[in-house]
Design an enzyme around this catalytic site. Sequence first.
Site, PDB file in Angstrom:
ATOM      1  CD  GLU A  44      67.608  14.494  32.364  1.00 24.59           C
ATOM      2  OE1 GLU A  44      67.365  15.845  32.650  1.00 24.59           O
ATOM      3  OE2 GLU A  44      68.027  14.286  31.287  1.00 24.59           O
ATOM      4  CB  CYS A  53      71.133   6.112  30.346  1.00 22.99           C
ATOM      5  SG  CYS A  53      72.369   7.574  29.530  1.00 22.99           S
ATOM      6  CD  GLU A  55      69.634   3.098  27.335  1.00 19.56           C
ATOM      7  OE1 GLU A  55      69.633   3.786  28.272  1.00 19.56           O
ATOM      8  OE2 GLU A  55      69.639   3.382  26.401  1.00 19.56           O
ATOM      9  CB  CYS A  89      74.000   2.706  27.909  1.00 19.42           C
ATOM     10  SG  CYS A  89      73.121   3.761  29.122  1.00 19.42           S
TER      11      CYS A  89
END
Length: 137
Positions: A44, A53, A55, A89
């Site tokens: 973050e 993220c 992924e 994603c």
Amino acid sequence: MTDRELMELAIKARERAYVPYSHFKVGAALLDAKGQVFLGCNIENAAFSPTNCAERTAIFKAVSEGVREFTALAVAADTQEPVTPCGVCRQVMAEFFDPQMPIYLGNLQGEIVKTTLQELLPASFTARALGTGEGHD
Ligand code: THU
């Protein structure tokens, strides 16, 4: 590698999540065609939108190491229902994943749901629409 083994790696990867804002840790484990695994966690940022993220971290790590052929992905979070990937994603997955490739969604209770990008993002926008080949330059 079994789906459960890949999920265990995603759960381990989750521990490295940098989440001072949401406190929501996610882990991913991406298996390539040669049996290598690329791990990812969410990272973050104080400005929020630069957040990456789990992924995408795993996918970008693999691609930046020259790997573009994948055979499975596992994603894990501490959720009641197995976690599902965000839209951004899914779009990144559409760039590199076979639509039928298994994607395992999990949680810390050991639940695993098997899905595919075909299910998560049908009718996706890909390089085909641009008429520039397969998008693998
Ligand atoms: N997040 C992921 O890493 N993967 C998902 O599949 C869902 C959302 C992250 C982004 C952000 O750091 C936090 O979870 C809350 O949205």
